[in-house]
Design an enzyme around this catalytic site. Structure first.
Site: not given
Length: 168
Positions: A59-60, A84, A88, A90, A114, A128
C-alpha cells in the site's frame, strides 16, 4: 492458461540517459529479492541507471512513487512486491488499492511498471518472481513508457495552424 506463448515488445533504446527508481515492499523477502534481481538485470541490460528503496508494504508503494515522481530526478519507476491471499478481505484491499494507486499515477504521466504480485500461494509467487521474471517484466514496462513519454514530449497538438517558429 499456462504454457501459451505471448509476444514481448523489443526493448526500447535511448539516446539520452535514463534513471529509474525501484520501489519494493520486501514483506516476503525471498520473493522481493527475486523480483529485484530480475528488475535490475533488465535495467542493467538496457544501460539504465537505477536505485532501489524499500517501503513497509504494497500500500505504500504508490505513495513512494508519487513522492519521488514529484520531488526526485527519475524518468521511470518499477513497483515490486507480493500480496498473498490470507483469511480476511485485507487481501482485496491491498491488491485493489495498490493497483489503483499505480494506475492513477500512470494516468497522471508517471512512467511506472507494476510488478506487485497478487497470488493465492507462496509457491505461485516464487514461480512468478523467479522463472517468470515478473520483476524484469515490470522494469521493461517502465522503460517502454519512458520511451513513449520521450517520443511525445514537446509535440504540439496545435489548434489548426502552424506556429510561426518551430518552438511549439
Amino acid at each position: 492458461m499456462a504454457g501459451q506463448s505471448h509476444y514481448e515488445l523489443p526493448m526500447p533504446e535511448f539516446d539520452r540517459p535514463v534513471k529509474v527508481l525501484i520501489v519494493v515492499a520486501p514483506f516476503y523477502r525471498e520473493i522481493a529479492d527475486d523480483l529485484i534481481a530480475g528488475a535490475r538485470a533488465t535495467l542493467d541490460a538496457a544501460g539504465v541507471e537505477h536505485e532501489t528503496v524499500e517501503v513497509p508494504g504494497a500500500l505504500e508503494i504508490p505513495a513512494a512513487v508519487g513522492i519521488a515522481g514529484r520531488t526526485g530526478d527519475f524518468h521511470g519507476f518499477v513497483a515490486l512486491g507480493c500480496v498473498i491471499r490470507g483469511e480476511t478481505t485485507h487481501y482485496e484491499t491491498v491488491c485493489n488499492d495498490s493497483s489503483r494507486g499505480l494506475t492513477m499515477l500512470g494516468l497522471s504521466g508517471i512512467c511506472v511498471g507494476n510488478g506487485i504480485l497478487t497470488v493465492e500461494t507462496y509457491e505461485q509467487a516464487a514461480v512468478r518472481a523467479g522463472e517468470q521474471d515478473k520483476g524484469g517484466g515490470a522494469a521493461a514496462a517502465a522503460l517502454h513508457l519512458v520511451a513513449l513519454s520521450r517520443r511525445w514530449t514537446g509535440q504540439s497538438k496545435g489548434v489548426g495552424f502552424k506556429p510561426v517558429r518551430d518552438e511549439a
